[in-house]
Structure formats: C-alpha cells, structure tokens
Write a protein that holds these residues in place. Structure first.
Motif, PDB file in Angstrom:
ATOM      1  N   SER A 123       0.847  -1.198   0.000  1.00  0.00           N
ATOM      2  CA  SER A 123       0.000   0.000   0.000  1.00  0.00           C
ATOM      3  C   SER A 123       0.881   1.245   0.000  1.00  0.00           C
ATOM      4  O   SER A 123       2.060   1.197   0.346  1.00  0.00           O
ATOM      5  CB  SER A 123      -0.935   0.015   1.206  1.00  0.00           C
ATOM      6  OG  SER A 123      -0.258   0.426   2.372  1.00  0.00           O
ATOM      7  N   HIS A 125       0.673   4.064   1.833  1.00  0.00           N
ATOM      8  CA  HIS A 125       0.611   4.935   3.003  1.00  0.00           C
ATOM      9  C   HIS A 125       1.946   5.671   3.177  1.00  0.00           C
ATOM     10  O   HIS A 125       3.010   5.063   3.067  1.00  0.00           O
ATOM     11  CB  HIS A 125       0.319   4.123   4.271  1.00  0.00           C
ATOM     12  CG  HIS A 125      -1.085   3.620   4.339  1.00  0.00           C
ATOM     13  ND1 HIS A 125      -1.441   2.351   3.958  1.00  0.00           N
ATOM     14  CD2 HIS A 125      -2.225   4.225   4.744  1.00  0.00           C
ATOM     15  CE1 HIS A 125      -2.738   2.178   4.124  1.00  0.00           C
ATOM     16  NE2 HIS A 125      -3.243   3.302   4.598  1.00  0.00           N
ATOM     17  N   ASP A 129       0.248  10.358   5.938  1.00  0.00           N
ATOM     18  CA  ASP A 129      -0.899   9.552   6.388  1.00  0.00           C
ATOM     19  C   ASP A 129      -0.722   9.128   7.839  1.00  0.00           C
ATOM     20  O   ASP A 129      -1.675   9.128   8.625  1.00  0.00           O
ATOM     21  CB  ASP A 129      -1.052   8.299   5.515  1.00  0.00           C
ATOM     22  CG  ASP A 129      -1.430   8.633   4.087  1.00  0.00           C
ATOM     23  OD1 ASP A 129      -2.345   9.439   3.895  1.00  0.00           O
ATOM     24  OD2 ASP A 129      -0.802   8.084   3.167  1.00  0.00           O
ATOM     25  N   LYS A 130       0.501   8.756   8.186  1.00  0.00           N
ATOM     26  CA  LYS A 130       0.795   8.325   9.558  1.00  0.00           C
ATOM     27  C   LYS A 130       0.544   9.460  10.542  1.00  0.00           C
ATOM     28  O   LYS A 130      -0.053   9.259  11.608  1.00  0.00           O
ATOM     29  CB  LYS A 130       2.243   7.849   9.647  1.00  0.00           C
ATOM     30  CG  LYS A 130       2.609   7.173  10.959  1.00  0.00           C
ATOM     31  CD  LYS A 130       4.002   6.571  10.865  1.00  0.00           C
ATOM     32  CE  LYS A 130       4.355   5.801  12.129  1.00  0.00           C
ATOM     33  NZ  LYS A 130       5.676   5.141  12.022  1.00  0.00           N
ATOM     34  N   THR A 133      -3.168   9.947  10.973  1.00  0.00           N
ATOM     35  CA  THR A 133      -3.765   8.872  11.779  1.00  0.00           C
ATOM     36  C   THR A 133      -3.455   9.052  13.265  1.00  0.00           C
ATOM     37  O   THR A 133      -4.323   8.884  14.118  1.00  0.00           O
ATOM     38  CB  THR A 133      -3.246   7.505  11.297  1.00  0.00           C
ATOM     39  OG1 THR A 133      -3.622   7.319   9.929  1.00  0.00           O
ATOM     40  CG2 THR A 133      -3.824   6.373  12.131  1.00  0.00           C
ATOM     41  N   ILE A 150       0.093   2.497  12.345  1.00  0.00           N
ATOM     42  CA  ILE A 150       0.594   2.275  10.983  1.00  0.00           C
ATOM     43  C   ILE A 150       2.054   1.847  11.053  1.00  0.00           C
ATOM     44  O   ILE A 150       2.924   2.633  11.411  1.00  0.00           O
ATOM     45  CB  ILE A 150       0.428   3.542  10.119  1.00  0.00           C
ATOM     46  CG1 ILE A 150      -1.057   3.909   9.990  1.00  0.00           C
ATOM     47  CG2 ILE A 150       1.030   3.318   8.742  1.00  0.00           C
ATOM     48  CD1 ILE A 150      -1.329   5.066   9.061  1.00  0.00           C
ATOM     49  N   ARG A 164       4.167  -1.325   3.761  1.00  0.00           N
ATOM     50  CA  ARG A 164       3.990   0.095   3.439  1.00  0.00           C
ATOM     51  C   ARG A 164       5.376   0.722   3.226  1.00  0.00           C
ATOM     52  O   ARG A 164       5.923   1.346   4.135  1.00  0.00           O
ATOM     53  CB  ARG A 164       3.250   0.798   4.573  1.00  0.00           C
ATOM     54  CG  ARG A 164       1.905   0.167   4.930  1.00  0.00           C
ATOM     55  CD  ARG A 164       1.281   0.857   6.126  1.00  0.00           C
ATOM     56  NE  ARG A 164      -0.007   0.303   6.491  1.00  0.00           N
ATOM     57  CZ  ARG A 164      -0.184  -0.662   7.398  1.00  0.00           C
ATOM     58  NH1 ARG A 164       0.886  -1.186   8.011  1.00  0.00           N
ATOM     59  NH2 ARG A 164      -1.389  -1.100   7.686  1.00  0.00           N
ATOM     60  N   LEU A 167       6.473   4.803   3.978  1.00  0.00           N
ATOM     61  CA  LEU A 167       6.195   5.431   5.276  1.00  0.00           C
ATOM     62  C   LEU A 167       7.195   6.514   5.668  1.00  0.00           C
ATOM     63  O   LEU A 167       6.964   7.223   6.654  1.00  0.00           O
ATOM     64  CB  LEU A 167       6.130   4.366   6.386  1.00  0.00           C
ATOM     65  CG  LEU A 167       4.754   3.776   6.676  1.00  0.00           C
ATOM     66  CD1 LEU A 167       4.792   2.946   7.949  1.00  0.00           C
ATOM     67  CD2 LEU A 167       3.682   4.847   6.793  1.00  0.00           C
TER      68      LEU A 167
END
Length: 333
Positions: A123, A125, A129-130, A133, A150, A164, A167
């Motif tokens: 994915s 991410h 995004d982390k 979240t 994550i 991921r 990241l």
C-alpha cells in the motif's frame, strides 16, 4: 537503467535496510490513482526487473463520488500503460461507512492474495498519512496502540503481509515526483470536503500547527509513533510470554490469580489475546476494563460478552457459551 531520483534512492535504501520487498516477491499493489499510489507504482515498475518482482494491481471503486467511474477508467489506463494485470472491485451498496468498507477491502485483499499466491500486499501509506492517523486517534481518545497503528509491515494472515514502503515519504515529495515524471494524478474532489474530519485535519489543523507551533510536525509525529511502537511491541511480547505460561492445558481458561499480580497494561493485553485467539472476538476497551475490575475484585459472578460468558472457578477464569459455563466448570472439578 534504474532512474536515480532521490526518491528512487530513498525507496531502495528503505526496502533493503528493512527487508520489506525481497527479490522474486509476488506483489499485489493497492492502487487508487492518487499521487501516493502513482509514485509507488512508478518506483515499483522501475525496479521490477532488478528485483524480479511479479506485480499486479487491485483497485476498489466505492461509488461514493459521482466521478468514481471516470477515476476507475484512468486507473485501468495506468494498468494498461504499465502492462500489469489488475483486479477491479465495486463496493457493495450495503456498505455505507468507512469502517465497514475498510473491513471489506482488507478481506478482499487477503482472499485475492490467497487465491493467487501473493505473499505481499503493498500500500502507498506515507508519513503524512501516519501523522494524520496519529492525530486523529489522539483526538478520538486512544491508547498506545492507536498512536503506533501504521507500521512498515503487518501480518494479515499466516501467509500474507501488508507492506507500506513509503512510510518515510511525505505528500510534498510524492507531489514533486508526479510532476517530475508527468504522472496523471486523479484529483479526488472529496478530499476537499471539510465536513469530513480527516480532511479538516489535513487542510486546516495540521497546516495551522506547522505554521504556529511546530514546522516539523509531521517528522516529530512519526518519530513519536515509532518510539511508542517499540514500547507496544515489548508489551505485546511480554503479554504473549506470560499468556503461554498461565493458560489451561485443555479448556478455554487462564489462571486469574496470576493475572491479578500483573500490571493493568499487561492484564488487558492478556485478556485480548485470550479472546482473539480462541473466539476471534476483539473486546472493546470498556469491556477489557470491566473484566480487569471483575478479576481484581474477585467478583464471583459471570459477566456476558455477546454470546459468551466469563466466569471464575477456583483459580481459573473461563470462557464459555452462555448456557454451557456451568457444565464446563463441573467438568474441570
């Protein structure tokens, strides 16, 4: 020849150091058509021959937007451009919430992986995004697990991992990458709907924090989440170690007298392991708190959780079907 952009180099360094995507892997790439997934696809394709990867794409059309069909057509066009096989799924109409749709997506991903012998789901991410979240979970009121949710790699089943590899990429970097390589980003109009809390975090709250409090908020949040993840891993390992020593040899039971001696953090994790491993049931924080109170106070009465009952007999904490708990206790006596 492998392109030598700084993001290509960063990606190679990351997957080699963390051993995320080994040579000869079969990769199922979750692809939305946004800038992050376009960046991921481009880099994977550029490195495909070097690592001898087998790559397939999967796209989920939730049909929540009026332009979702156009977005899906563009995604299919990308698959044709890269000459990669693609799985396409439309979200069932009865799934109306993000949580139910997320469960459906992950279940579908695992089924595809099993059926087609993919070992790794990939994915896109990112660190951004982390950060979102972490902040979202913090505002909702979460524990340590929610602040480290994550990870680079997660085991979805015995044979399937979710990886991921972006990241440590930021959205500003993936935007630059798409401009550099003229990648056709599909602009999701729903990302600018500020009635959605996630969008308000992204468009308003995080920029405000970066402007007035911490310019490196994304980096600091990721560091915090990574440090918390180390502590969470230790607590999980310790809980598993103790659980293996206190479970009943035959019945669905654990030694509650030993549990009473433990720290509440370990108590809660052992109870979660107890329920998830035997019943595939993940108790809520409130239910875990009630069970810990029940154990620590030695309240000798049963408490119900869905169709199951938790009871104490002698030194054992039992799980049973509501009507059967007394029979189970009598058998052990």
């Amino acid at each position: 020849m492998i392109p030598n952009s700084f993001l290509h180099k960063k990606f190679i360094s990351t997957i080699d150091t963390r051993k995320l995507l080994p040579y000869n892997s079969s990769l199922l790439v979750s692809f939305s058509g946004g800038q992050d997934s376009l960046t991921l696809l481009k880099i994977l394709f550029d490195l495909k021959n070097f690592y001898n990867w087998k790559i397939s794409l999967v796209h989920f059309d939730h049909r929540w937007r009026s332009d979702s069909m156009l977005a899906s057509k563009q995604v299919l066009g990308c698959a044709k451009l890269y000459n990669l096989p693609m799985y396409y799924f439309e979200c069932p109409k009865y799934l109306k919430t993000e949580e139910s749709s997320r469960t459906w997506r992950y279940t579908t991903l695992i089924n595809i992986a099993y059926s087609n012998k993919f070992t790794t789901i990939v994915s896109a991410h990112t660190a951004t995004d982390k950060t979102e979240t972490v902040l979202s979970n913090l505002l909702r009121g979460t524990g340590l697990d929610g602040l480290s949710s994550i990870r680079w790699s997660s085991q979805l089943s015995n044979a399937v991992y979710l990886v991921r590899p972006l990241l440590n990429f930021y959205r500003s970097e993936t935007a630059w990458f798409c401009r550099k390589y003229f990648l056709p980003i599909w602009m999701d109009q729903s990302n600018y709907n500020l009635t959605l809390s996630r969008n308000r975090l992204r468009q308003e709250l995080i920029p405000y924090i970066k402007s007035y409090f911490q310019p490196q908020f994304e980096e600091k949040s990721c560091i915090l989440s990574s440090l918390i993840a180390i502590d969470v891993d230790f607590l999980e390992q310790e809980a598993l170690r103790i659980y293996s020593l206190i479970q009943h040899a035959e019945l669905l039971a654990i030694n509650y007298l030993i549990i009473r001696l433990l720290h509440p953090s370990i108590q809660g994790r052992i109870l979660k392991i107890f329920f998830v491993s035997h019943l595939d049931l993940n108790p809520s924080s409130q239910q875990i708190g009630d069970m810990i109170f029940f154990i620590n106070q030695s309240i000798l009465k049963n408490i119900n959780i869905k169709n199951y009952v938790l009871g104490i007999d002698d030194i054992w904490l039992y799980i049973g079907v509501t009507q059967k708990i007394e029979e189970i206790i009598q058998q052990d006596n």
